[in-house]
Design a protein around this motif. Structure first.
Motif, PDB file in Angstrom:
ATOM      1  N   GLU A 296     -10.248 -11.409  -7.180  1.00 33.62           N
ATOM      2  CA  GLU A 296      -9.094 -11.248  -8.057  1.00 33.62           C
ATOM      3  C   GLU A 296      -9.613 -10.920  -9.446  1.00 33.62           C
ATOM      4  OE1 GLU A 296      -5.225 -13.589  -7.964  1.00 33.62           O
ATOM      5  OE2 GLU A 296      -6.289 -14.496  -9.649  1.00 33.62           O
ATOM      6  N   LEU A 297      -8.908 -10.038 -10.117  1.00 30.17           N
ATOM      7  CA  LEU A 297      -9.251  -9.732 -11.498  1.00 30.17           C
ATOM      8  C   LEU A 297      -7.995  -9.881 -12.346  1.00 30.17           C
ATOM      9  CD1 LEU A 297      -8.088  -6.719 -12.462  1.00 30.17           C
ATOM     10  CD2 LEU A 297      -9.904  -5.949 -10.975  1.00 30.17           C
ATOM     11  N   THR A 298      -8.208 -10.201 -13.614  1.00 30.06           N
ATOM     12  CA  THR A 298      -7.123 -10.332 -14.578  1.00 30.06           C
ATOM     13  C   THR A 298      -7.448  -9.438 -15.768  1.00 30.06           C
ATOM     14  OG1 THR A 298      -6.698 -12.605 -13.909  1.00 30.06           O
ATOM     15  CG2 THR A 298      -5.812 -11.920 -16.051  1.00 30.06           C
ATOM     16  N   VAL A 299      -6.511  -8.573 -16.122  1.00 28.24           N
ATOM     17  CA  VAL A 299      -6.708  -7.677 -17.262  1.00 28.24           C
ATOM     18  C   VAL A 299      -6.554  -8.472 -18.555  1.00 28.24           C
ATOM     19  CG1 VAL A 299      -5.812  -5.653 -18.486  1.00 28.24           C
ATOM     20  CG2 VAL A 299      -5.954  -5.646 -15.980  1.00 28.24           C
ATOM     21  N   MET A 300      -7.531  -8.350 -19.429  1.00 25.80           N
ATOM     22  CA  MET A 300      -7.521  -9.056 -20.716  1.00 25.80           C
ATOM     23  C   MET A 300      -7.053  -8.138 -21.852  1.00 25.80           C
ATOM     24  SD  MET A 300      -8.633 -11.777 -19.374  1.00 25.80           S
ATOM     25  CE  MET A 300      -8.773 -12.826 -20.800  1.00 25.80           C
ATOM     26  N   ARG A 301      -7.555  -6.891 -21.828  1.00 30.64           N
ATOM     27  CA  ARG A 301      -7.270  -5.974 -22.940  1.00 30.64           C
ATOM     28  C   ARG A 301      -7.359  -4.545 -22.433  1.00 30.64           C
ATOM     29  NH1 ARG A 301     -10.855  -3.706 -26.448  1.00 30.64           N
ATOM     30  NH2 ARG A 301     -12.526  -4.917 -25.539  1.00 30.64           N
ATOM     31  N   VAL A 302      -6.526  -3.660 -23.014  1.00 34.83           N
ATOM     32  CA  VAL A 302      -6.525  -2.240 -22.657  1.00 34.83           C
ATOM     33  C   VAL A 302      -6.540  -1.425 -23.941  1.00 34.83           C
ATOM     34  CG1 VAL A 302      -5.268  -0.366 -21.509  1.00 34.83           C
ATOM     35  CG2 VAL A 302      -5.185  -2.688 -20.556  1.00 34.83           C
ATOM     36  N   GLU A 303      -7.417  -0.447 -24.006  1.00 34.08           N
ATOM     37  CA  GLU A 303      -7.450   0.485 -25.144  1.00 34.08           C
ATOM     38  C   GLU A 303      -7.383   1.899 -24.601  1.00 34.08           C
ATOM     39  OE1 GLU A 303     -10.700  -0.016 -27.827  1.00 34.08           O
ATOM     40  OE2 GLU A 303     -10.375  -2.169 -28.007  1.00 34.08           O
ATOM     41  N   GLN A 304      -6.599   2.721 -25.276  1.00 36.27           N
ATOM     42  CA  GLN A 304      -6.471   4.120 -24.868  1.00 36.27           C
ATOM     43  C   GLN A 304      -7.490   4.963 -25.627  1.00 36.27           C
ATOM     44  OE1 GLN A 304      -4.759   4.553 -22.294  1.00 36.27           O
ATOM     45  NE2 GLN A 304      -3.696   2.603 -22.405  1.00 36.27           N
ATOM     46  N   PRO A 305      -7.936   6.059 -25.019  1.00 34.45           N
ATOM     47  CA  PRO A 305      -8.870   6.951 -25.707  1.00 34.45           C
ATOM     48  C   PRO A 305      -8.161   7.653 -26.861  1.00 34.45           C
ATOM     49  CG  PRO A 305      -8.126   7.946 -23.667  1.00 34.45           C
ATOM     50  CD  PRO A 305      -7.557   6.550 -23.697  1.00 34.45           C
ATOM     51  N   GLU A 306      -8.953   8.141 -27.766  1.00 33.07           N
ATOM     52  CA  GLU A 306      -8.382   8.930 -28.868  1.00 33.07           C
ATOM     53  C   GLU A 306      -7.692  10.149 -28.273  1.00 33.07           C
ATOM     54  OE1 GLU A 306      -8.348   8.161 -32.162  1.00 33.07           O
ATOM     55  OE2 GLU A 306      -9.200   6.264 -31.485  1.00 33.07           O
ATOM     56  N   PRO A 307      -6.558  10.579 -28.825  1.00 28.25           N
ATOM     57  CA  PRO A 307      -5.875  11.767 -28.284  1.00 28.25           C
ATOM     58  C   PRO A 307      -6.806  12.978 -28.284  1.00 28.25           C
ATOM     59  CG  PRO A 307      -4.541  10.690 -29.966  1.00 28.25           C
ATOM     60  CD  PRO A 307      -5.902  10.019 -29.978  1.00 28.25           C
ATOM     61  N   LEU A 308      -6.731  13.734 -27.228  1.00 25.63           N
ATOM     62  CA  LEU A 308      -7.543  14.950 -27.111  1.00 25.63           C
ATOM     63  C   LEU A 308      -6.944  16.050 -27.960  1.00 25.63           C
ATOM     64  CD1 LEU A 308      -8.131  14.958 -23.256  1.00 25.63           C
ATOM     65  CD2 LEU A 308      -9.729  14.247 -25.030  1.00 25.63           C
ATOM     66  N   HIS A 309      -7.788  16.908 -28.445  1.00 30.12           N
ATOM     67  CA  HIS A 309      -7.291  18.071 -29.194  1.00 30.12           C
ATOM     68  C   HIS A 309      -6.602  19.036 -28.241  1.00 30.12           C
ATOM     69  CE1 HIS A 309      -9.298  16.444 -32.536  1.00 30.12           C
ATOM     70  NE2 HIS A 309     -10.504  16.926 -32.295  1.00 30.12           N
ATOM     71  N   ALA A 310      -5.689  19.795 -28.733  1.00 32.16           N
ATOM     72  CA  ALA A 310      -4.915  20.739 -27.908  1.00 32.16           C
ATOM     73  C   ALA A 310      -5.826  21.699 -27.144  1.00 32.16           C
ATOM     74  CB  ALA A 310      -3.943  21.527 -28.776  1.00 32.16           C
ATOM     75  N   ALA A 311      -6.990  22.015 -27.691  1.00 34.83           N
ATOM     76  CA  ALA A 311      -7.906  22.946 -27.038  1.00 34.83           C
ATOM     77  C   ALA A 311      -8.435  22.377 -25.718  1.00 34.83           C
ATOM     78  CB  ALA A 311      -9.091  23.240 -27.955  1.00 34.83           C
ATOM     79  N   HIS A 312      -8.476  21.037 -25.606  1.00 38.75           N
ATOM     80  CA  HIS A 312      -8.998  20.411 -24.403  1.00 38.75           C
ATOM     81  C   HIS A 312      -7.879  20.127 -23.391  1.00 38.75           C
ATOM     82  CE1 HIS A 312     -11.151  18.217 -21.565  1.00 38.75           C
ATOM     83  NE2 HIS A 312     -11.770  17.329 -22.301  1.00 38.75           N
ATOM     84  N   ALA A 313      -6.652  20.076 -23.851  1.00 37.64           N
ATOM     85  CA  ALA A 313      -5.522  19.764 -22.956  1.00 37.64           C
ATOM     86  C   ALA A 313      -5.275  20.926 -22.008  1.00 37.64           C
ATOM     87  CB  ALA A 313      -4.275  19.464 -23.769  1.00 37.64           C
ATOM     88  N   SER A 314      -4.869  20.577 -20.779  1.00 42.46           N
ATOM     89  CA  SER A 314      -4.599  21.653 -19.830  1.00 42.46           C
ATOM     90  C   SER A 314      -3.285  21.418 -19.132  1.00 42.46           C
ATOM     91  CB  SER A 314      -5.707  21.790 -18.821  1.00 42.46           C
ATOM     92  OG  SER A 314      -6.038  20.559 -18.238  1.00 42.46           O
TER      93      SER A 314
END
Length: 142
Positions: A124-142
Motif C-alpha cells: 500500500e502506498l499513500t500520496v504525501m505531496r504532488v508537484e506539477q512540472p513547469e508549463p511547457l512552451h508552446a513550441a514543445h506542445a503537440s
C-alpha cells in the motif's frame, strides 16, 4: 505491517482527457507485452473521473507530476511519473507502465491505494505531496 483487504474500495481518481486518451492507447498497445500492468492501467482509467486538462486540480497525479509517497514498509520516495521510454530509475522517473506507476495515476495527497508487484506481493502506498512540472512552451506542445 498493514493488513490488506481485497474488498477495500479504491480511492476516487481524476484523469485529464488528454492523459486518458494517451494512456488508454498505451494500455491497449501494451496488452500483448505486459498484460498484467496493461490491465491495471486500463482498470484505473475505467474508474477515473475524466475532466478537461485545465480542470484537473493541481494536486492530482498526472503524467509528468513529481509525487512524494510513503509505502507500507515506511519508505518515503519522490518519483516523477513518465511515459515508457522516459523512465530512469536513478533519476526517480518511473513509467506509468509499471505496477506502482499505474497505481499512482489520478491520486491526490492523503489518498492510499493497494498495488501488486510483478512478483505478486501486495503493498500500500499513500500520496504525501504532488508537484506539477513547469508549463511547457508552446513550441514543445503537440
Amino acid at each position: 505491517m498493514t493488513e490488506f483487504n481485497p474488498h477495500r474500495r479504491k480511492p476516487k481518481i481524476i484523469v485529464s482527457d488528454i492523459d486518458y486518451k494517451r494512456l488508454a492507447g498505451l494500455a491497449a498497445a501494451a496488452q500483448a507485452r505486459l498484460p498484467e500492468v496493461a490491465d491495471v492501467l486500463q482498470s484505473e482509467l475505467e474508474r477515473a473521473q475524466v475532466v478537461a486538462t485545465d480542470c484537473v486540480p493541481s494536486d492530482v497525479v498526472r503524467m509528468g507530476s513529481a509525487v512524494e509517497f510513503r509505502s507500507d514498509n515506511g519508505q518515503q520516495r519522490c518519483v516523477t511519473l513518465v511515459f515508457p521510454g522516459e523512465e530512469n530509475i536513478s533519476q526517480g522517473r518511473i513509467s506509468v507502465l509499471t505496477p506502482i506507476g499505474a497505481a499512482l495515476i489520478g491520486l491526490s495527497p492523503g489518498q492510499s491505494i493497494t498495488w501488486t508487484t510483478r512478483d505478486g506481493r501486495q503493498h500500500e502506498l499513500t500520496v504525501m505531496r504532488v508537484e506539477q512540472p513547469e508549463p511547457l512552451h508552446a513550441a514543445h506542445a503537440s
